[in-house]
Write a protein that holds these residues in place. Sequence first.
Motif, short mmCIF file in Angstrom:
data_model
loop_
_atom_site.label_atom_id
_atom_site.label_comp_id
_atom_site.label_asym_id
_atom_site.label_seq_id
_atom_site.Cartn_x
_atom_site.Cartn_y
_atom_site.Cartn_z
N LYS A 7 0.85 -1.20 0.00
CA LYS A 7 0.00 0.00 0.00
C LYS A 7 0.90 1.26 0.00
O LYS A 7 0.68 2.21 -0.77
CB LYS A 7 -0.92 -0.06 1.25
N ILE A 8 1.94 1.24 0.85
CA ILE A 8 2.87 2.39 0.91
C ILE A 8 3.57 2.57 -0.43
O ILE A 8 3.68 3.68 -0.96
CB ILE A 8 3.89 2.19 2.06
N HIS A 9 4.03 1.45 -1.02
CA HIS A 9 4.72 1.51 -2.31
C HIS A 9 3.81 2.13 -3.37
O HIS A 9 4.22 3.01 -4.14
CB HIS A 9 5.15 0.09 -2.71
N ASP A 10 2.55 1.66 -3.40
CA ASP A 10 1.60 2.19 -4.40
C ASP A 10 1.36 3.69 -4.20
O ASP A 10 1.30 4.45 -5.17
CB ASP A 10 0.26 1.45 -4.32
N ASP A 11 1.23 4.12 -2.94
CA ASP A 11 1.01 5.54 -2.67
C ASP A 11 2.23 6.37 -3.09
O ASP A 11 2.11 7.42 -3.72
CB ASP A 11 0.75 5.79 -1.18
N LEU A 12 3.42 5.88 -2.71
CA LEU A 12 4.63 6.67 -2.96
C LEU A 12 4.95 6.78 -4.45
O LEU A 12 5.45 7.79 -4.91
CB LEU A 12 5.84 6.06 -2.24
N ARG A 57 3.21 7.26 -6.90
CA ARG A 57 2.52 8.34 -7.62
C ARG A 57 3.31 9.65 -7.53
O ARG A 57 3.08 10.58 -8.27
CB ARG A 57 1.10 8.52 -7.07
N HIS A 58 4.27 9.70 -6.59
CA HIS A 58 5.06 10.92 -6.39
C HIS A 58 6.53 10.77 -6.78
O HIS A 58 7.15 11.73 -7.22
CB HIS A 58 5.00 11.34 -4.91
N THR A 90 3.13 6.88 8.57
CA THR A 90 2.91 6.55 7.15
C THR A 90 2.25 7.72 6.42
O THR A 90 2.64 8.04 5.29
CB THR A 90 1.99 5.31 7.07
N ALA A 91 1.31 8.38 7.06
CA ALA A 91 0.59 9.48 6.42
C ALA A 91 1.51 10.67 6.12
O ALA A 91 1.17 11.52 5.30
CB ALA A 91 -0.57 9.92 7.31
N VAL A 135 5.04 11.13 2.33
CA VAL A 135 5.22 11.93 1.10
C VAL A 135 5.83 13.28 1.46
O VAL A 135 6.82 13.73 0.84
CB VAL A 135 3.88 12.10 0.35
#
Length: 454
Positions: free
Chosen positions: A379-384, A386-387, A441-442, A445
């Motif tokens: 989940k963290i990998h997918d979020d990161l 994008r940036h 985690t939040a 970014v």
Amino acid sequence: MPPATADKTMEKLVSLAKRRGFVFQSSEIYGGLGSVWDYGPLGVELKKNIKERWWRSMVHERHDIEGLDAAILMHPKVWEASGHVSGFTDPLVDCKQCKNRFRADDPKIKGTPGQPDAQCPVCGSKGTLTAPRQFNLMFKTFMGPVEEQASVVYLRPETAQGIYVNYLNVQQSSRQKIPFGIAQIGKAFRNEITPGNFIFRTREFEQMEMQFFVKPGTETEWFETWRTERMNWVKALGIREEKLRWHQHGPDELAHYAKDAYDIQYEFPFGWQEFEGIHNRTDFDLTNHQQHAGKKLEYLDPKTNEKFIPYVVETSAGADRTTLVVLCDAYKEEEVGGEEAAEGGDTRVVLKLKPSLAPLKAAVFPLVNKDGMPEVAHKIHDDLRRHFNVFYDDGGSIGRRYRRQDEAGTPYGITIDGQSTQDQTVTVRDRDTLKQDRVATAQLVAYLTQKLAG
Ligand code: GAP
């Protein structure tokens, strides 16, 4: 540095570049093609980051420079006008015994080529080296279906000429006024006689060039301005200042087009060498194109109604050589202690790249492949991603995973452990200090964005 150590450093760097996917030998499965290299997944990112940084500072951040992407193939008369057909040559000697070719000034040759005392550096024969002949460095090919002299075209040996022949098109369409510049990044080709040192001297390479068009009489001032600007840009790549110096060309070093030239040199493991040049090219190129093309290339000053051929100050950097500078400067072998040593061994190889240049900005590691950690890590990998350009690695011990990313120059390692599944925090390991921060985690970014700036 003694030569043996120097060779080892380059050997180690070439081996790391292959192991981690920075640079591969071209056509390796066929035994390779002499001095041509391919950039792998990490290499293409590193070189792209350098080129984008250059473009940003030379084009986007300036009101007085426009971008251009001219074709590699140009009218063959361009290279007659520019002096490359007659003057872009190196003196070459052949050994009649072993058929090898050398530059006449190759320091390995003993004696005077063409004379009985000259000794071939490969087969050792005496008196077998021919007198020097001029060898043109441009690659030739044919345009159209007929391979004859009339259809010869050249692969450009510098990107600059595409800028000169377009200078009025760019000036008029962008409504720039002198002084102004045109910048371009693109491939260039030279049939180098003695290429080598990995990506330092190759037959196909990329240049980042900018031609600044100025009023005659102001070129010396602009030359100094551009020397300062370019050195500041190089230093901002994070290169150690003691490894940088200027070298002014003596009369016998100046290219056929230059009145004055300074190289920015770096102390590579194989010695001090140029990777960027600042050149005062006067009105040499534009005057010659005006003559050969029979087209006026004068600029009309709208304020004074004066007409003149501008003078040109050129900044010319090699994208591949700058990449090699960045790699050489970042390469470190270090002793480590404590937990790091216990997990991955007590020495490490690390590329201390400036974080904004690093191919991968962070790697995400689930500590173990169970207990809910992979789900959180994905989940963290997918979020990161994008940036930032980030990597997921769940293979092997955490120590080994850190070491792989140290070699890739990845500045941050994000580990998802047992605590992460409880309180939504992770550890972030800093590649250089090896310190670990516990970060929510939040906040990842924002944390990485702040760390990667600059
Ligand atoms: N337009 C001017 C010009 O081409 P240069 O000094 O011949 O000047 C500029 O080349 C830069 O291009 C060099 O400083 C180097 O970084 C890069 N370069 C030149 N020849 C190269 C080669 N064979 N392999 C890799 N880079 C090269």
